[in-house]
Design a protein around this motif. Structure first.
Motif, PDB file in Angstrom:
ATOM      1  N   MET B   1     -52.666  17.417   3.393  1.00  0.00           N
ATOM      2  CA  MET B   1     -52.313  18.071   3.157  1.00  0.00           C
ATOM      3  C   MET B   1     -52.033  18.366   5.491  1.00  0.00           C
ATOM      4  O   MET B   1     -53.000  18.950   4.253  1.00  0.00           O
ATOM      5  N   THR B   2     -51.196  18.061   6.225  1.00  0.00           N
ATOM      6  CA  THR B   2     -51.561  18.867   7.380  1.00  0.00           C
ATOM      7  C   THR B   2     -50.740  19.868   7.393  1.00  0.00           C
ATOM      8  O   THR B   2     -50.175  20.576   6.569  1.00  0.00           O
ATOM      9  N   GLY B   3     -51.453  20.795   8.516  1.00  0.00           N
ATOM     10  CA  GLY B   3     -51.295  22.010   8.763  1.00  0.00           C
ATOM     11  C   GLY B   3     -49.886  22.288   8.962  1.00  0.00           C
ATOM     12  O   GLY B   3     -48.802  23.263   8.719  1.00  0.00           O
ATOM     13  N   ALA B   4     -48.891  20.916  10.177  1.00  0.00           N
ATOM     14  CA  ALA B   4     -47.247  21.232  10.002  1.00  0.00           C
ATOM     15  C   ALA B   4     -46.894  20.815   8.820  1.00  0.00           C
ATOM     16  O   ALA B   4     -45.458  21.599   8.760  1.00  0.00           O
ATOM     17  N   GLU B   5     -47.263  19.730   7.785  1.00  0.00           N
ATOM     18  CA  GLU B   5     -46.442  19.653   6.534  1.00  0.00           C
ATOM     19  C   GLU B   5     -46.510  20.706   5.492  1.00  0.00           C
ATOM     20  O   GLU B   5     -45.755  21.450   4.914  1.00  0.00           O
ATOM     21  N   ALA B   6     -48.002  22.304   6.096  1.00  0.00           N
ATOM     22  CA  ALA B   6     -48.028  22.893   5.052  1.00  0.00           C
ATOM     23  C   ALA B   6     -46.987  23.915   5.131  1.00  0.00           C
ATOM     24  O   ALA B   6     -46.689  24.316   6.841  1.00  0.00           O
ATOM     25  N   ARG B   7     -46.286  24.939   3.755  1.00  0.00           N
ATOM     26  CA  ARG B   7     -45.540  25.832   4.991  1.00  0.00           C
ATOM     27  C   ARG B   7     -46.143  27.271   4.295  1.00  0.00           C
ATOM     28  O   ARG B   7     -46.027  28.316   4.927  1.00  0.00           O
ATOM     29  N   GLY B   8     -47.085  27.668   3.663  1.00  0.00           N
ATOM     30  CA  GLY B   8     -48.249  28.272   3.314  1.00  0.00           C
ATOM     31  C   GLY B   8     -47.987  29.439   2.789  1.00  0.00           C
ATOM     32  O   GLY B   8     -46.826  29.225   2.353  1.00  0.00           O
ATOM     33  N   PRO B   9     -47.933  30.841   2.896  1.00  0.00           N
ATOM     34  CA  PRO B   9     -47.932  32.078   1.945  1.00  0.00           C
ATOM     35  C   PRO B   9     -46.400  32.866   2.297  1.00  0.00           C
ATOM     36  O   PRO B   9     -46.127  34.033   1.972  1.00  0.00           O
ATOM     37  N   LEU B  10     -46.301  32.220   2.911  1.00  0.00           N
ATOM     38  CA  LEU B  10     -44.875  33.046   4.193  1.00  0.00           C
ATOM     39  C   LEU B  10     -43.519  32.851   4.399  1.00  0.00           C
ATOM     40  O   LEU B  10     -42.948  32.032   3.423  1.00  0.00           O
ATOM     41  N   SER B  11     -42.989  33.796   3.618  1.00  0.00           N
ATOM     42  CA  SER B  11     -41.109  34.448   3.140  1.00  0.00           C
ATOM     43  C   SER B  11     -40.496  34.585   4.834  1.00  0.00           C
ATOM     44  O   SER B  11     -40.895  35.512   5.616  1.00  0.00           O
ATOM     45  N   ARG B  12     -39.017  34.125   4.670  1.00  0.00           N
ATOM     46  CA  ARG B  12     -38.272  34.357   5.876  1.00  0.00           C
ATOM     47  C   ARG B  12     -38.286  36.026   5.859  1.00  0.00           C
ATOM     48  O   ARG B  12     -38.191  36.538   7.336  1.00  0.00           O
ATOM     49  N   LEU B  91     -59.881  32.844  12.515  1.00  0.00           N
ATOM     50  CA  LEU B  91     -58.928  33.038  11.789  1.00  0.00           C
ATOM     51  C   LEU B  91     -57.509  33.443  13.160  1.00  0.00           C
ATOM     52  O   LEU B  91     -56.537  33.616  12.738  1.00  0.00           O
ATOM     53  N   ARG B  92     -57.727  34.585  13.919  1.00  0.00           N
ATOM     54  CA  ARG B  92     -57.044  34.860  15.335  1.00  0.00           C
ATOM     55  C   ARG B  92     -55.839  33.292  15.283  1.00  0.00           C
ATOM     56  O   ARG B  92     -55.073  33.841  15.352  1.00  0.00           O
ATOM     57  N   ALA B  93     -56.793  31.901  15.392  1.00  0.00           N
ATOM     58  CA  ALA B  93     -55.861  30.890  16.220  1.00  0.00           C
ATOM     59  C   ALA B  93     -55.177  30.417  15.217  1.00  0.00           C
ATOM     60  O   ALA B  93     -54.130  29.509  15.123  1.00  0.00           O
ATOM     61  N   VAL B 204     -71.576  24.567  12.567  1.00  0.00           N
ATOM     62  CA  VAL B 204     -70.423  23.701  13.105  1.00  0.00           C
ATOM     63  C   VAL B 204     -69.691  23.054  12.219  1.00  0.00           C
ATOM     64  O   VAL B 204     -68.364  23.528  11.585  1.00  0.00           O
ATOM     65  N   ARG B 205     -71.227  22.567  11.273  1.00  0.00           N
ATOM     66  CA  ARG B 205     -69.930  21.984   9.956  1.00  0.00           C
ATOM     67  C   ARG B 205     -69.394  22.402   9.230  1.00  0.00           C
ATOM     68  O   ARG B 205     -68.544  22.381   8.353  1.00  0.00           O
ATOM     69  N   GLN B 206     -69.958  23.829   9.198  1.00  0.00           N
ATOM     70  CA  GLN B 206     -69.300  24.816   7.990  1.00  0.00           C
ATOM     71  C   GLN B 206     -67.594  24.935   8.655  1.00  0.00           C
ATOM     72  O   GLN B 206     -66.650  25.062   8.186  1.00  0.00           O
ATOM     73  N   ILE B 211     -62.119  24.863   8.666  1.00  0.00           N
ATOM     74  CA  ILE B 211     -60.340  24.429   9.743  1.00  0.00           C
ATOM     75  C   ILE B 211     -58.922  23.408   9.039  1.00  0.00           C
ATOM     76  O   ILE B 211     -57.888  24.265   8.236  1.00  0.00           O
ATOM     77  N   PRO B 212     -59.513  22.244   7.472  1.00  0.00           N
ATOM     78  CA  PRO B 212     -58.399  22.221   6.838  1.00  0.00           C
ATOM     79  C   PRO B 212     -58.229  23.354   6.311  1.00  0.00           C
ATOM     80  O   PRO B 212     -56.671  23.685   5.543  1.00  0.00           O
ATOM     81  N   VAL B 213     -58.958  24.223   5.339  1.00  0.00           N
ATOM     82  CA  VAL B 213     -57.909  25.454   4.870  1.00  0.00           C
ATOM     83  C   VAL B 213     -57.796  26.338   5.394  1.00  0.00           C
ATOM     84  O   VAL B 213     -56.677  26.477   4.457  1.00  0.00           O
ATOM     85  N   LEU B 214     -57.909  26.982   5.733  1.00  0.00           N
ATOM     86  CA  LEU B 214     -57.054  27.729   7.127  1.00  0.00           C
ATOM     87  C   LEU B 214     -55.669  26.926   7.300  1.00  0.00           C
ATOM     88  O   LEU B 214     -54.750  27.970   8.096  1.00  0.00           O
ATOM     89  N   GLU B 215     -55.708  25.917   7.702  1.00  0.00           N
ATOM     90  CA  GLU B 215     -54.096  25.092   8.120  1.00  0.00           C
ATOM     91  C   GLU B 215     -53.686  24.950   7.355  1.00  0.00           C
ATOM     92  O   GLU B 215     -52.540  25.242   6.695  1.00  0.00           O
ATOM     93  N   ARG B 216     -54.003  24.859   5.665  1.00  0.00           N
ATOM     94  CA  ARG B 216     -53.582  24.952   4.723  1.00  0.00           C
ATOM     95  C   ARG B 216     -52.611  26.074   4.192  1.00  0.00           C
ATOM     96  O   ARG B 216     -51.757  26.185   3.592  1.00  0.00           O
ATOM     97  N   VAL B 217     -53.688  27.634   4.652  1.00  0.00           N
ATOM     98  CA  VAL B 217     -53.642  28.439   4.250  1.00  0.00           C
ATOM     99  C   VAL B 217     -51.832  29.162   4.822  1.00  0.00           C
ATOM    100  O   VAL B 217     -51.113  29.990   4.820  1.00  0.00           O
ATOM    101  N   SER B 218     -52.685  29.396   6.407  1.00  0.00           N
ATOM    102  CA  SER B 218     -51.980  29.756   6.980  1.00  0.00           C
ATOM    103  C   SER B 218     -50.431  29.121   7.255  1.00  0.00           C
ATOM    104  O   SER B 218     -49.722  29.272   8.140  1.00  0.00           O
ATOM    105  N   GLY B 219     -50.559  26.739   7.274  1.00  0.00           N
ATOM    106  CA  GLY B 219     -49.405  26.768   7.834  1.00  0.00           C
ATOM    107  C   GLY B 219     -49.635  26.754   8.984  1.00  0.00           C
ATOM    108  O   GLY B 219     -48.428  25.936   9.392  1.00  0.00           O
ATOM    109  N   ARG B 220     -50.264  26.867   9.877  1.00  0.00           N
ATOM    110  CA  ARG B 220     -50.342  26.218  11.320  1.00  0.00           C
ATOM    111  C   ARG B 220     -51.294  25.062  11.086  1.00  0.00           C
ATOM    112  O   ARG B 220     -52.436  24.808  11.181  1.00  0.00           O
ATOM    113  N   SER B 221     -51.440  24.530  12.427  1.00  0.00           N
ATOM    114  CA  SER B 221     -52.626  23.269  12.646  1.00  0.00           C
ATOM    115  C   SER B 221     -53.281  24.061  13.740  1.00  0.00           C
ATOM    116  O   SER B 221     -53.363  24.707  14.700  1.00  0.00           O
TER     117      SER B 221
END
Lengths: 372, 449
Positions: B1-12, B91-93, B204-206, B211-221
């Motif tokens: 799942m890419t960041g763009a596809e992910a919806r994350g834990p957010l609601s309108r 995380l800010r990013a 750096v490798r960590q 990054i993929p985990v943060l993309e998935r949780v935040s729903g942002r790339s």
């Protein structure tokens, strides 16, 4: 049960013998490290977990709220009892041991070479795996600066020797879990803890003999329990369990069961074998294993030896163990497995109060067994 | 799942509520609080202390707003609980709303709630020998008690063991309790000088694995350029905080370290956000003005002191007045310095490498040789006459080795010091009698000197 079927060599005799063979001795503080690299360099790693000393001088260096494993380790150094060592190794295990390394290396000036080894604390991904391998290489390089070049064939031989040793230890654990060893708790731990100070040339034949002489399928008696914590100390606790007729069927102890490396793939090269062994070893608090994994493995140990209860033998002020305790106990309780928490000081005799609590716990698990 | 596809834990709905509170509710509440504060009868200022800093009110607003909006953040933004030494810029990013349990623990301690909350955790089986920040945090989760109303449940936990291994054990427990993922940034301890090549590569490798985990949780790339911007902002904030601390080299020092303990909150909790930088610019202006006017944090500063370790939060005010009454001013601390010390490393072509370097070099991830050198430098640069060493029961990496540091500092600099055995938030570890006796002897030594 046989109290002590073997005569075990003392640390000082064994170190003297190894020195006579041209091997140098390195004092190793608690934690995980690759013994095989030391053996391959003709070094004998001798571990410093619970030296039998009176605390005389540590109070000038450490607060009373620091655990007794750390305090005793420093006591050994400040009492000047490490003169015959060629150096120290400090595996990174916890905050207190981390700073102890720096106290000895930077502030007290032990005058001996100090080596450091950092097992990754987030062993989740490929980053940790590749780091571990580079950390092994870095350790080899720093040891070579002091003790000469490591020959690849010697490392291969050592890793193979290590596999023999760990297979043997695993057999002892399996036999014990299946009630197949006629050895007292105290005798068992005196035997398996020889790996902390003996060269495998001595420890392997000794443990083979121990296995041979104590193997007695189905003969071990007494309600089995699992021990969880840092190390099987004080000895008087094991004696008390023996007196009460309780059999330790397995352990989740950092110094013992948790340090048994997993079996590597047969074709793995020596460093890859060491890496696989590390990543396949049991879950440990000091490596931040997820709690779910800790719970599952503890329950597996309980089932494997049909334990009637778990005794947490904590060392006072040991944070890594204390954090997980409430959740581990809850998981046991959910499965109907009673547990007992003892807060102990290393090498201190079991008090009357602890003895009474042990007796009450044994009554409880015997009753549970009877009900079943 | 890419960041763009992910919806994350957010609601309108949660997003609308959060924006309403941020843009309308919070400003109105802040204005109301300002009005009532003016009406409130203030405690008489201590005669030995200088006038309170004017921008303290602004700080109170910033932190109140931060905790207020936190209550509405869940569902509107991805929420993370973060340790004080973790590279929050990453995380800010991704737009995370971040909450710092250590900062919250300090707040509970300063409000005198530490021991009570610690006891809640102890009743649930957590030993009294565990870090009191951790016990407070677990108690908040177990009981819901907090002076800030409510803490949002996290979507992610982000810890780094560059300050201690304790946070790793603590967050491992939280991860299981809360059922949320834990990202642990593992920083190999610097036994010698700084990180080695394999340490850097590992760190750096960590980040790359996170990054993929943060993309998935935040729903942002992930956008490296965004991280670079945040990192530069954080660097400037840390540098400005460093400039704030450097004003205390002046005689008299324009504030005391007890003020700095309080004003530390934005660089810890809001680092990488414009509000923190703006705040320190205001604070810096005020401090420079005070220097020009010769206005000190202590009215009649005669003795200058260094503090080692985290504050004894429940006693900050008591200590401020106790020392001021003897014309003694704390002008520096290893603790406050920690968030300024690594600023030079926060820049580079590769933001991941810059973060690895920066966060590997924080004070508690370095050997005691580094601490000794740092303390010697602070004594010289800030013209320090004596040292107070807080041996904190909760904090092993800060406290193990302090007795030998004390001895070596005395040998090298001929400087008097005292060790106070206490705790960061658990008042039960504070022995009035023992501390009074030790301080009296220390005061005598200083006064004789």
């Amino acid at each position: 049960m046989t109290a002590n079927p073997l005569t075990l060599p003392s640390r000082s005799d064994s170190m003297a013998r190894q020195r006579a063979l041209g091997r140098k001795i390195v004092g190793v503080f608690p934690g995980r490290y690759p013994r095989e690299i030391f053996w391959a360099l003709d070094l004998l790693p001798v571990e410093i977990w619970d030296p039998p000393l009176e605390m005389e001088r540590t109070g000038a260096h450490l607060q009373p709220t620091i655990c007794s494993v750390v305090r005793l380790g420093l006591e050994l150094v400040v009492q000047g009892r490490c003169d015959e060592l060629a150096g120290f190794l400090f595996p990174h295990t916890c905050d207190s041991l981390q700073n102890l390394a720096s106290v000895i290396h930077d502030l007290l000036g032990s005058g001996k070479p100090c080596f450091f080894f950092y097992p990754p604390k987030a062993p989740f991904g490929e980053a940790a795996r590749s780091f571990y391998r580079t950390e092994l290489e870095a350790l080899i390089r720093t040891l070579e600066e002091h003790f000469g070049t490591l020959k690849p064939e010697r490392l291969e031989e050592s890793v193979s020797r290590g596999k023999d040793l760990y297979r043997l230890l695993a057999s002892l654990y399996t036999e014990r879990a299946g009630a197949g060893l006629d050895a007292s708790n105290a005798g068992f731990y005196r035997a398996v803890r020889v790996v902390e100070y003996l060269h495998p040339d001595e420890s392997v034949p000794l443990l083979e003999k121990f296995l041979e002489e104590t193997r007695a399928p189905g003969e071990a008696a007494g309600p089995p329990v699992v021990l969880s914590g840092v190390l099987p100390n004080p000895a008087s606790l094991l004696d008390a369990l023996d007196d009460l007729g309780v059999r330790v069927g397995d352990d989740d102890l950092l110094a013992c069961g948790r340090r048994l490396p997993g079996a590597p793939d047969p074709a793995a090269d020596p460093l890859e074998a060491l890496t696989q062994g590390f990543f396949r070893s049991p879950a440990c608090s000091t490596l931040n294993a997820p709690l779910r994994q800790r719970m599952d493995e503890l329950l597996h140990r309980v089932r494997r030896c049909r334990a009637r209860g778990v005794i947490f033998v904590g060392v006072k002020f040991c944070e890594p163990e204390l954090f997980a305790l409430p959740r581990l106990r809850k998981a046991l309780k959910e499965q109907g497995i009673p547990s007992l928490v003892l807060e102990l000081e290393v090498n201190q005799a079991v008090s009357g109060q602890i003895r009474t609590r042990l007796e009450a716990f044994v009554e409880l698990i015997e009753q549970t067994e009877a009900d079943l | 799942m890419t960041g763009a596809e992910a919806r994350g834990p957010l609601s309108r709905g949660a997003g609308v509520r959060y924006r309403l509170m941020r843009d309308l509710g919070a400003p109105v509440l802040m204005r109301g609080s300002r009005f009532f504060r003016k009406k409130r009868v203030r405690r008489a200022p201590d005669p030995a202390l200088g006038p309170p800093l004017a921008c303290s009110a602004r700080l109170r607003e910033i932190m109140t707003r931060h905790y207020l909006l936190a209550r509405y953040a869940k569902g509107a933004l991805p929420v993370a609980w973060v340790t004080s030494g973790a590279p929050v810029e990453l995380l800010r990013a991704f737009g995370f709303y971040t909450v710092y349990p250590e900062n919250h623990g300090a707040l509970c301690g300063a409000k005198g709630m530490g021991a009570r909350l610690c006891q809640v955790a102890e009743q649930h089986g957590y030993s009294q020998d565990l870090c009191s920040y951790a016990r407070i945090d677990l108690a908040v989760d177990l009981s819901g008690q907090t002076p800030v109303g409510r803490l949002p449940k996290p979507d992610l936990l982000f810890a780094s063991n560059n300050i201690c291994q304790t946070v790793a054990y603590w967050y491992t427990v939280l991860s299981e309790r809360l059922g949320v993922p834990l990202l642990l940034f593992d920083t190999p301890f610097n036994y010698t000088d700084g990180p080695r090549r394999n340490d850097r590569a590992y760190m750096v490798r960590q980040f790359e694995e996170m990054i993929p985990v943060l993309e998935r949780v935040s729903g942002r790339s992930f956008r490296p350029e965004r991280l670079q911007e945040v990192l530069l902002l954080a660097k400037e904030t840390a540098e400005t905080w460093g400039a704030v601390l450097a004003t205390m080299k002046a005689r008299p020092s324009p504030m005391t370290i007890f003020d700095a303990f309080v004003h530390l909150a934005p660089v810890v909790s809001l680092r990488g956000l414009p509000v923190a930088l703006d705040y320190y610019r205001i604070l810096l202006r005020e401090l420079r003005q005070r220097i020009e006017q010769g206005q000190g944090g202590v009215k009649n500063e005669r003795v200058r002191l260094l503090w080692d370790n985290i504050a004894i939060w429940p006693r900050v005010r008591d200590f401020a007045t106790l020392f001021a009454a003897r014309n003694m001013c704390f002008v520096t601390a290893t603790y406050t310095n920690a968030w300024a010390e690594t600023a030079p490393y926060m820049e580079g072509d590769d933001p991941l490498e810059a973060m690895a370097e920066t966060y590997s070099r924080v004070i508690l991830n370095n050997s005691l040789a580094h601490r000794l050198e740092l303390m010697e430098g602070l004594v010289r640069d800030y013209h320090v006459d004596g040292i107070v060493i807080h041996s904190a029961r909760s904090c092993k990496p800060y406290s193990v080795g302090q007795y030998d540091l004390k001895r070596l500092l005395a040998e090298r600099l001929n400087i008097p010091s005292v060790v106070l055995e206490a705790d960061i938030t658990d008042e039960r570890a504070f022995s009035e009698e023992q501390i009074r006796t030790r301080l009296e002897a220390f005061f005598e030594t200083l006064e004789e000197g």
